[in-house]
Structures are given as structure tokens and as C-alpha cells.
Design an enzyme around this catalytic site. Structure first.
Site, PDB file in Angstrom:
ATOM      1  N   HIS A 281       0.946  -1.211   0.061  1.00  0.00           N
ATOM      2  CA  HIS A 281      -0.091   0.043   0.113  1.00  0.00           C
ATOM      3  C   HIS A 281       0.901   1.196  -0.082  1.00  0.00           C
ATOM      4  O   HIS A 281       1.702   1.338   0.907  1.00  0.00           O
ATOM      5  CB  HIS A 281      -0.879   0.086   1.079  1.00  0.00           C
ATOM      6  CG  HIS A 281      -1.828   1.169   1.314  1.00  0.00           C
ATOM      7  ND1 HIS A 281      -2.264   1.835   2.353  1.00  0.00           N
ATOM      8  CD2 HIS A 281      -2.834   1.534   0.235  1.00  0.00           C
ATOM      9  CE1 HIS A 281      -3.050   2.597   2.225  1.00  0.00           C
ATOM     10  NE2 HIS A 281      -3.515   2.424   1.010  1.00  0.00           N
TER      11      HIS A 281
ATOM     12  N   GLU B   6       0.367  -0.081  -4.920  1.00  0.00           N
ATOM     13  CA  GLU B   6      -0.429   0.873  -4.940  1.00  0.00           C
ATOM     14  C   GLU B   6      -0.030   2.138  -4.666  1.00  0.00           C
ATOM     15  O   GLU B   6       0.840   2.182  -3.598  1.00  0.00           O
ATOM     16  CB  GLU B   6      -1.828   0.387  -4.152  1.00  0.00           C
ATOM     17  CG  GLU B   6      -3.050   1.182  -4.281  1.00  0.00           C
ATOM     18  CD  GLU B   6      -2.813   2.334  -3.262  1.00  0.00           C
ATOM     19  OE1 GLU B   6      -3.683   3.072  -3.470  1.00  0.00           O
ATOM     20  OE2 GLU B   6      -2.194   2.492  -2.556  1.00  0.00           O
TER      21      GLU B   6
ATOM     22  N   ASP C 196      -0.985   6.515  -5.152  1.00  0.00           N
ATOM     23  CA  ASP C 196      -1.967   7.481  -5.597  1.00  0.00           C
ATOM     24  C   ASP C 196      -1.370   8.830  -6.289  1.00  0.00           C
ATOM     25  O   ASP C 196      -0.207   9.055  -6.104  1.00  0.00           O
ATOM     26  CB  ASP C 196      -2.459   8.173  -4.200  1.00  0.00           C
ATOM     27  CG  ASP C 196      -3.023   7.520  -3.245  1.00  0.00           C
ATOM     28  OD1 ASP C 196      -4.020   6.709  -3.416  1.00  0.00           O
ATOM     29  OD2 ASP C 196      -2.371   7.246  -2.167  1.00  0.00           O
TER      30      ASP C 196
ATOM     31  N   GLU D 150      -3.627   4.528  -8.404  1.00  0.00           N
ATOM     32  CA  GLU D 150      -5.100   5.216  -7.895  1.00  0.00           C
ATOM     33  C   GLU D 150      -5.187   6.701  -8.172  1.00  0.00           C
ATOM     34  O   GLU D 150      -4.310   7.734  -8.057  1.00  0.00           O
ATOM     35  CB  GLU D 150      -5.423   5.389  -6.141  1.00  0.00           C
ATOM     36  CG  GLU D 150      -6.851   5.595  -5.961  1.00  0.00           C
ATOM     37  CD  GLU D 150      -7.065   5.851  -4.553  1.00  0.00           C
ATOM     38  OE1 GLU D 150      -7.809   6.464  -3.936  1.00  0.00           O
ATOM     39  OE2 GLU D 150      -6.447   4.951  -3.832  1.00  0.00           O
TER      40      GLU D 150
ATOM     41  N   HIS E 221      -1.177  11.298  -1.650  1.00  0.00           N
ATOM     42  CA  HIS E 221      -2.349  11.051  -1.285  1.00  0.00           C
ATOM     43  C   HIS E 221      -3.349  12.289  -0.554  1.00  0.00           C
ATOM     44  O   HIS E 221      -4.393  12.353  -0.987  1.00  0.00           O
ATOM     45  CB  HIS E 221      -2.320  10.142  -0.267  1.00  0.00           C
ATOM     46  CG  HIS E 221      -3.752   9.559   0.463  1.00  0.00           C
ATOM     47  ND1 HIS E 221      -4.138  10.125   1.735  1.00  0.00           N
ATOM     48  CD2 HIS E 221      -4.316   8.654   0.192  1.00  0.00           C
ATOM     49  CE1 HIS E 221      -5.253   9.748   1.885  1.00  0.00           C
ATOM     50  NE2 HIS E 221      -5.325   8.679   1.015  1.00  0.00           N
TER      51      HIS E 221
END
Length: 250
Positions: free
Chosen positions: A10, A37, A39, A112, A52
Site C-alpha cells: 500500500h 498501489e 496515489d 489510484e 495522497h
């Protein structure tokens, strides 16, 4: 339904390294993770960066919104000292820098799309998808990153400018219209908070013939429970406790 890696780090290195930084990716590699993952958000001058929070103060020093700051105002800020003095001097990076690092190291990506504000959703989706598509021109199948977002508008924009890139709709709670939304996006997966998932909802998603991904699972017992429900993959902050290959062959 899910040709991609099953356990993702993450935001790069979970809780062990500054999130959304190259240091985070390196940390993930050190723990055997070749799936991540992260952002993506836009600066005021339309540069996609790995970020993020919509404002400074937690992972970046000072005050101010990311969407109201140019890259020149952000690029030299310390993005690592907030977590640990060992990471002092770590910088944030552009999406292209993150893509290049992951490509060079063989790291699969869930990108993301995270608009800093609703009115920026389409632009964030477009520019993120275009940057990813440029790096992956000529590639197909499981080699492609998945674009995910809580923003339906951002994913629609990504679909329009880079239709070949797979998309996943990201939700906290699975609403009644989830299947219609997935169909409109031509999404390959539904991503959701494991805390609100039930066996019945998991079964419904799997019966629809799409992938089911959960965030953010930090306990192996919970990971095994949702695997039994049919969950295909998850991301974790605890890359020190959950092995990257824990679900291989299961």
C-alpha cells in the site's frame, strides 16, 4: 477474473517507509513486493505527482493545497522526515518518475487517481491515464497497470483517453448501483474496503464476472477469511508481517 498480483504494498512501503515515494518502492522490494498501489494527484500546473493528501501538513511540511501549488513549490520539500529521520531529504516524485522506477524494477502497479477536488476529477483522470498509456504503449494483458479511483468522473475520463488501460471502481461501501457503474466504466474489478464486505456481497461481485480487490488488510487471519469469500487480491500496510507471495498457489 484477476490476472494480476494478489498482494500489493500500500502506497509503496506501507507503514515502513514514506508513502508514495521511491523510498517506499525500494522498501517494498526489500520485502519481496513487486506489486504496489500508489496515489496520483495534480499540481496547479497540471503535473501528475504521487500524493495522497490534498493538502500539505502530514507528509509534506508547511501549509497549502496541492491543487493550488506548482511543482516548483513542492519538488524540493522533505517528504520523508515526517515518518523517520532515516528518510530525511526524501522527495516526492512525479508520476512519470514513479512509472519509470516501477518499470525498471519489474513492479506491477495499481494507480489510484485521486483528484484533489471534484472539479479536477476529469482533468486528473485524463492526464494520469495519458501518462500511463505513454509508458505502456504496445503492452497488453496482465502487464498493464490497473487505474482505480473513488471518482466515477475520473475513471470515465480515463476510459475516454486511454480505453486500453484496465479500470477498477473504488468504493468504501458497495452501493446498490455497483454493477451498473462497473458496466458503464467497462471495469475489470471492484475495489472496496474489507471492513464493509460480507460473504454475500463478495459472492455477488464474483458472480458478475469481475475481480474483487480489498483495501487495506493488515492481518493475515483476516486476509485468509476474505480469500475464502472469493476476494482476489488486497493491499497491505504491513509488508513486514504479510509475505508478498502468501496467496500464491492458493
Amino acid at each position: 477474473m484477476w490476472p494480476y498480483p494478489r498482494i500489493l504494498a500500500h502506497r509503496g512501503g506501507g507503514t515502513l517507509a514514506p508513502e508514495n515515494t521511491l523510498a517506499g518502492f525500494r522498501c517494498g522490494l526489500e520485502h519481496g513486493y513487486r506489486a504496489v498501489e500508489f496515489d496520483v494527484m495534480l499540481t496547479r500546473d497540471d503535473l501528475p505527482i504521487l500524493m495522497h493528501d490534498p493538502q500539505r501538513g502530514r507528509t509534506l511540511p508547511g501549509e497549502g493545497k496541492i491543487a493550488e501549488s506548482d511543482w516548483a513549490q513542492l519538488r524540493d520539500l522533505d517528504a520523508g522526515a515526517w515518518l523517520d529521520a532515516r528518510f530525511a531529504g526524501e522527495r516526492i516524485c512525479t508520476l512519470e518518475q514513479g512509472l519509470d522506477f516501477c518499470l525498471a524494477e519489474g513492479i506491477w502497479m495499481n494507480v489510484e487517481i485521486k483528484p484533489a477536488a471534484a472539479e479536477l476529477a476529469r482533468r486528473t483522470g485524463e492526464l494520469t491515464a495519458q501518462a500511463v498509456a505513454r509508458r505502456f504503449a504496445g503492452k497488453s494483458g496482465a502487464a498493464l497497470p490497473v487505474l482505480s479511483s473513488f471518482s466515477f468522473e475520473a475513471l470515465l475520463a480515463a476510459k475516454e483517453v486511454a480505453p486500453a488501460l484496465p479500470r477498477a471502481y473504488l468504493v468504501d461501501v458497495i452501493a446498490e448501483d455497483w454493477q451498473a457503474r462497473l458496466q458503464q466504466l467497462q471495469a475489470v474489478a471492484l475495489h472496496t474496503n474489507h471492513k464493509h464486505l460480507t460473504p454475500a456481497l463478495a459472492a455477488a461481485v464474483k458472480a458478475a464476472g469481475v475481480g474483487l480487490f480489498c483495501y487495506t488488510v493488515n492481518d493475515m487471519a483476516r486476509a485468509e477469511e476474505i480469500r475464502q469469500w472469493g476476494v482476489d487480491a488486497f493491499c497491505t500496510d504491513r509488508i513486514d508481517l504479510i509475505a508478498a507471495d502468501a496467496w500464491v498457489g492458493r
